[in-house]
Design a protein around this motif. Structure first.
Motif, short mmCIF file in Angstrom:
data_model
loop_
_atom_site.label_atom_id
_atom_site.label_comp_id
_atom_site.label_asym_id
_atom_site.label_seq_id
_atom_site.Cartn_x
_atom_site.Cartn_y
_atom_site.Cartn_z
N TYR A 150 10.29 -11.72 -49.59
CA TYR A 150 9.38 -12.86 -49.42
C TYR A 150 9.58 -13.50 -48.03
O TYR A 150 8.61 -13.82 -47.34
CB TYR A 150 9.63 -13.88 -50.53
CG TYR A 150 8.63 -15.03 -50.57
CD1 TYR A 150 7.50 -14.94 -51.38
CD2 TYR A 150 8.84 -16.19 -49.83
CE1 TYR A 150 6.58 -16.00 -51.43
CE2 TYR A 150 7.93 -17.24 -49.87
CZ TYR A 150 6.80 -17.13 -50.67
OH TYR A 150 5.90 -18.18 -50.71
N ALA A 151 10.84 -13.65 -47.64
CA ALA A 151 11.16 -14.25 -46.34
C ALA A 151 10.63 -13.38 -45.20
O ALA A 151 10.14 -13.90 -44.19
CB ALA A 151 12.67 -14.44 -46.20
N ARG A 152 10.69 -12.07 -45.36
CA ARG A 152 10.21 -11.15 -44.31
C ARG A 152 8.69 -11.15 -44.23
O ARG A 152 8.13 -11.02 -43.14
CB ARG A 152 10.74 -9.74 -44.56
CG ARG A 152 12.22 -9.62 -44.21
CD ARG A 152 12.78 -8.24 -44.42
NE ARG A 152 14.22 -8.24 -44.14
CZ ARG A 152 15.09 -7.40 -44.70
NH1 ARG A 152 14.66 -6.48 -45.56
NH2 ARG A 152 16.36 -7.47 -44.38
N LYS A 153 8.04 -11.26 -45.39
CA LYS A 153 6.56 -11.26 -45.42
C LYS A 153 5.98 -12.60 -44.98
O LYS A 153 4.83 -12.68 -44.58
CB LYS A 153 6.06 -10.93 -46.83
CG LYS A 153 6.24 -9.46 -47.20
CD LYS A 153 5.52 -9.12 -48.49
CE LYS A 153 5.81 -7.69 -48.93
NZ LYS A 153 6.73 -7.61 -50.09
N MET A 173 24.09 -20.30 -46.12
CA MET A 173 22.74 -19.81 -45.88
C MET A 173 22.67 -19.01 -44.58
O MET A 173 22.00 -17.98 -44.51
CB MET A 173 21.74 -20.97 -45.84
CG MET A 173 21.43 -21.57 -47.21
SD MET A 173 20.78 -20.38 -48.43
CE MET A 173 19.32 -19.79 -47.59
N GLU A 174 23.37 -19.46 -43.55
CA GLU A 174 23.37 -18.71 -42.29
C GLU A 174 24.06 -17.35 -42.46
O GLU A 174 23.68 -16.37 -41.84
CB GLU A 174 24.04 -19.52 -41.17
CG GLU A 174 23.20 -20.70 -40.68
CD GLU A 174 21.84 -20.30 -40.10
OE1 GLU A 174 21.71 -19.18 -39.55
OE2 GLU A 174 20.88 -21.10 -40.21
N TYR A 175 25.07 -17.32 -43.31
CA TYR A 175 25.78 -16.07 -43.60
C TYR A 175 24.83 -15.10 -44.31
O TYR A 175 24.75 -13.91 -43.98
CB TYR A 175 26.99 -16.40 -44.47
CG TYR A 175 27.96 -15.27 -44.76
CD1 TYR A 175 28.01 -14.12 -43.98
CD2 TYR A 175 28.84 -15.36 -45.83
CE1 TYR A 175 28.92 -13.10 -44.27
CE2 TYR A 175 29.75 -14.36 -46.12
CZ TYR A 175 29.78 -13.22 -45.33
OH TYR A 175 30.67 -12.22 -45.61
N SER A 180 21.35 -10.36 -44.26
CA SER A 180 20.08 -9.76 -44.70
C SER A 180 19.05 -9.67 -43.58
O SER A 180 17.96 -9.16 -43.77
CB SER A 180 19.49 -10.59 -45.84
OG SER A 180 19.22 -11.91 -45.40
N ASP A 181 19.41 -10.18 -42.39
CA ASP A 181 18.53 -10.15 -41.24
C ASP A 181 17.17 -10.79 -41.54
O ASP A 181 16.11 -10.18 -41.37
CB ASP A 181 18.37 -8.70 -40.74
CG ASP A 181 17.86 -8.66 -39.30
OD1 ASP A 181 18.01 -9.69 -38.61
OD2 ASP A 181 17.31 -7.63 -38.89
N ARG A 322 26.96 -16.74 -34.17
CA ARG A 322 25.61 -16.17 -34.23
C ARG A 322 24.57 -17.23 -34.55
O ARG A 322 23.47 -17.23 -34.00
CB ARG A 322 25.56 -15.06 -35.28
CG ARG A 322 24.23 -14.31 -35.29
CD ARG A 322 24.26 -13.19 -36.34
NE ARG A 322 23.04 -12.40 -36.33
CZ ARG A 322 21.95 -12.68 -37.04
NH1 ARG A 322 21.94 -13.78 -37.77
NH2 ARG A 322 20.90 -11.91 -37.01
N ALA A 323 24.90 -18.15 -35.44
CA ALA A 323 23.94 -19.19 -35.83
C ALA A 323 23.97 -20.40 -34.88
O ALA A 323 23.21 -21.33 -35.04
CB ALA A 323 24.22 -19.65 -37.26
#
Length: 328
Positions: A150-153, A173-175, A180-181, A322-323
């Motif tokens: 869903y996040a990718r779409k 959440m950042e982890y 999951s990229d 990274r975040a």
């Protein structure tokens, strides 16, 4: 006369040995603690830390023979209390160490007023509080894979809340985003309460929250739990799979709490405290109280706790960088 001088000579030798520090640690350990112990907590009262600390302090005072009193000292993401306790050399001050002060702050702040490794002796890991991954119930996703799809779409459409920058929920959440990229927009709040209000009202899509605060909403269907951050499933939610089970091996996100002492605490006293702390957390009554609040009692040796802290530092160093997580 001879007998008397022999005793006196022995006493002098013993005195010299004691002042050279050969005898004193053993004696110190026998007489320690000689007064009540101050247990500093780097948070305001309430929240997950409260149940862990109150339960431990009560059992600890029983096993160590001196009262253990809790002092809450919030401020500066825990740095205020850590700095103060690092310098305490009264041999009777300990502090609650956790994921933030030990594994996150070293990488989030440009400069810390304490060294989490050099200034403290790890005593015992006390408990882990599972971080749960939740969505508002009308979001059309039933598991982690569906959330990621869903996040990718729908890029940049999902929002996730946290109790503030650098909070456990923000990190969790950042982890997940890193593993999951995917991308979701962060909305920081001032605390877990206001964040939950918006999640329950459907103004937020996703959040990661410590189990004690949200268990009631999951049971009543007001929030949907997609995954637990623990290494194994938790007893309270046996049907909810872990993040690791859903395609992300070795993923672990728990808020954890342990006891630290200033590095000036004598080793025999530290060893005695470690045994008492591990025993306190392993009491059936303690386990029951913690389980009632969805926390997992651990209790271990100083060496195990030190190793755990080092592992967690490796884990969070990468996420924070990274975040680009910065304190409020």
């Amino acid at each position: 006369m001879h007998h008397d001088s022999l005793d006196r000579r022995r006493l002098l030798q013993w005195g010299a040995a004691a002042s050279a520090g050969l005898v004193s640690p053993m004696l110190r350990a026998q007489t320690w603690p000689s007064k009540s112990i101050r247990f500093v907590v780097p948070f305001a009262p309430g929240g997950s830390s409260e149940i862990v600390v109150r339960t431990t302090a009560f059992e600890l005072s029983r096993s160590i023979g001196q009262s253990v009193y809790v002092e809450n000292k919030p401020g500066g993401a825990g740095n205020v209390a850590m700095q103060e306790v690092a310098r305490a050399d009264d041999q009777h001050t300990i502090i609650l160490g956790h994921i933030g002060t030990l594994a996150v702050n070293p990488y989030m702040f440009d400069k810390l007023p304490y060294d989490p490794i050099k200034d403290f002796k790890p005593i015992s890991l006390l408990a882990k509080v599972p971080s749960l991954y939740l969505v508002r119930p009308d979001l059309p996703v039933r598991n982690l894979k569906e959330l990621i799809d869903y996040a990718r779409k729908n890029p940049a459409k999902l929002t996730y809340g946290s109790a503030g920058n650098g909070s456990a929920g923000h990190l969790a959440m950042e982890y997940l985003k890193m593993a999951s990229d995917t991308f979701m927009l962060h909305v920081p709040y001032r605390g877990t309460g206001p964040q939950l209000t918006d999640l329950l009202a459907g103004r937020l899509d996703v959040a990661s929250v410590g189990a004690p605060a949200v268990m009631q909403f999951i049971k009543t269907g007001k929030l949907r739990c997609l995954a637990t951050g623990t290494a194994q499933r938790i007893a309270q939610l046996p049907d909810v799979p872990t993040v690791a089970e859903q395609g992300f091996p070795n993923f672990e996100m728990t808020q954890w709490y342990g006891i630290l002492a200033p590095s000036s605490l004598s080793q025999p006293a530290a060893d005695k405290l470690a045994l008492a702390a591990a025993a306190a957390i392993k009491q059936p009554a303690t386990h029951e109280k913690l389980a009632g609040d969805s926390a997992i009692g651990v209790g271990g040796t100083p060496a195990e706790f030190a190793k755990f802290i080092a592992q967690e530092q490796q884990r969070w160093k990468v996420v924070v960088a990274r975040a680009k997580i910065k304190p409020d």
